[in-house]
Every structure is written in structure tokens, then in C-alpha cells.
Design a protein around this motif. Sequence first.
Motif, short mmCIF file in Angstrom:
data_model
loop_
_atom_site.label_atom_id
_atom_site.label_comp_id
_atom_site.label_asym_id
_atom_site.label_seq_id
_atom_site.Cartn_x
_atom_site.Cartn_y
_atom_site.Cartn_z
N ILE A 2 -4.25 3.70 -24.49
CA ILE A 2 -3.98 5.01 -23.48
C ILE A 2 -4.73 6.15 -24.30
O ILE A 2 -4.08 6.53 -25.32
CB ILE A 2 -2.73 5.18 -22.90
N ILE A 3 -5.43 7.08 -23.71
CA ILE A 3 -5.67 8.37 -24.45
C ILE A 3 -5.62 9.32 -22.91
O ILE A 3 -6.16 8.90 -22.06
CB ILE A 3 -7.04 8.51 -24.80
N ILE A 4 -4.79 10.39 -23.49
CA ILE A 4 -4.64 11.65 -22.41
C ILE A 4 -5.28 12.68 -22.99
O ILE A 4 -4.62 13.17 -24.03
CB ILE A 4 -3.30 11.73 -22.24
N ARG A 5 -6.22 13.27 -22.35
CA ARG A 5 -6.92 14.36 -22.93
C ARG A 5 -5.96 15.73 -22.89
O ARG A 5 -6.12 16.65 -23.92
CB ARG A 5 -8.31 14.90 -22.17
N ASP A 30 -0.99 0.16 -22.58
CA ASP A 30 -1.24 0.99 -23.84
C ASP A 30 -1.49 -0.30 -24.90
O ASP A 30 -1.98 0.24 -25.85
CB ASP A 30 0.22 1.48 -24.12
N LEU A 35 -10.05 0.79 -23.30
CA LEU A 35 -9.55 2.06 -23.43
C LEU A 35 -9.31 2.64 -22.28
O LEU A 35 -10.29 2.56 -21.28
CB LEU A 35 -10.67 2.80 -24.25
N GLU A 37 -8.70 5.75 -20.23
CA GLU A 37 -8.75 7.40 -20.61
C GLU A 37 -8.28 8.21 -19.50
O GLU A 37 -8.95 8.08 -18.34
CB GLU A 37 -10.14 7.85 -21.23
N ASP A 39 -7.18 12.31 -17.59
CA ASP A 39 -7.46 13.68 -18.22
C ASP A 39 -5.89 14.22 -18.18
O ASP A 39 -5.65 15.08 -19.27
CB ASP A 39 -7.78 14.51 -16.93
N LYS A 235 -8.35 7.14 -10.99
CA LYS A 235 -8.80 8.42 -11.16
C LYS A 235 -9.14 9.16 -10.13
O LYS A 235 -8.90 10.24 -9.94
CB LYS A 235 -9.66 8.59 -12.22
#
Length: 242
Positions: A2-5, A30, A35, A37, A39, A235
Motif C-alpha cells: 500500500i502507498i498513500i500519497r 499491504d 501495488l 496506490e 491518494d 477509487k
Amino acid sequence: MIIIRFPDADGKQKLQNLSGKQKEIFEALDHSLTLFEFDTNFQLLFEIRLRGNIIEAALGLKNASVAFTSFKYSKFNPVYWTKGPSGYLLNPNVRPSDAISDIFTNGQEYGFECSTAMVIIFYKAVLDSIRVTDFDYLFRGLLVWNWNYDHDLAIITLEGSEFIPGDVVYFMNPDYEMPIWRGENAVFLRKGLYYGHGIGIGTAEEMIEALNTLRKKGSTTSAFMLQQHSRLNSKYLAQYSN
């Protein structure tokens, strides 16, 4: 992974307080090699809630007494739906939210096959995750059968064998005896279990064993799971969150 900008403290705290199936979904996302992603933390929390609602919708359909049958013998409650050549069309002046909910409360009035079941499960999960007014606006004029669905449902199908709870997978049965058993769509619930309309809940091995009993006589070609999965574009849907 997980990537949170643009993470925020409140969202981070909510993620730390997850429990039960929501925590399991978070950990699956996770720990995934894929990936994921987002916001904001809000988008991630919506994804987790939407997947949880897919699981609940699958269990709800299982308990709704809906028949498993082909299009020829199918039925939908005529109060809400009218049968046409390519599926069941929402009746005029009927709210989509009422029509989808009716499938789960009056299941004995319905009969359909497994791909239709998956789309209906997705619709119910979205209904439980976004504002009802937005659901009725987005999905007016619904046509339901097989993999017919409104573009706002935003189903994405990807290759791969790494599944997250709430994904829909497909078990193929190459030597089926009856066309309705050419395969089985199923929701990945959690803890290695799947739900498929017509078979029920079981492990991948049990799904395959069930399909193997529905092959042509003398067949030695086993059913198998396709290396693909379908999921919703959370999203996009998050902007309508309730």
C-alpha cells in the motif's frame, strides 16, 4: 503493498484501529506483491469497507434462497424487473436501490446463474457503501444478466493468482456436461474460502471437486482456477461514499 500519497493523522489512527475482516483485508492489501496506490487514507478505508461489503453481500445472497438456473428458466420479481432478450431490465419508475435490495429480501422470487450472481453481489456491496441517492442516479436503467453491468460499476479484471478478500475468481470446467456448469464464478471470502452461487461455500479444492462431478461421462480433465480476478474500482466509487 500500500502507498498513500497524502496520508493524514486521523486516517492513520482509523487504520490502526481496524479489526476482524477489515483488518484482514488491510493486511492482505499491504502484504500483496501488487501495488495498491491511494491518494488519501479515506480512499484506502473505503476500499476496505467496500471489500467487506462484497463479502457480506455474498453471504447475504447465499442465505436468500435464490434458485440457480439458466436464462431459459430464470426469474426476477416482476414488480421490479422485466425480462428481455438479453437480460432483466429495471421497470420504469423503480428505484435501482429498491430493486437490488429486493433480491436479498425476496430471494424466492429470483433464479439466475453464477455470473449474474457476482454482478448482483457487486451492486449490493456498492449500494451499502455509497449514498443511496447517488446509487439511484448512477444505476438508473439497469440491465442485469450474465456480465452485463453499468459502466459506473467499474469492474476491473486482471491477470494474476494473488487474491484479496472481495475479489471474484473463476473456476473453469472444460469438459462440462451441461453448459450452465462450464465454470463457476466465486467471491473470495477470506481464510481460503470462496462463495459460488450454485455450489455454495468451500475451498478452491472443494470448488474444483464439485465441478468435477459435473463433467461429461468418462472425462479425466479436471476443472481448474483461472489465474485472474475481477474487482471494483474503489477509487472511482469512493467519491460517492456514504
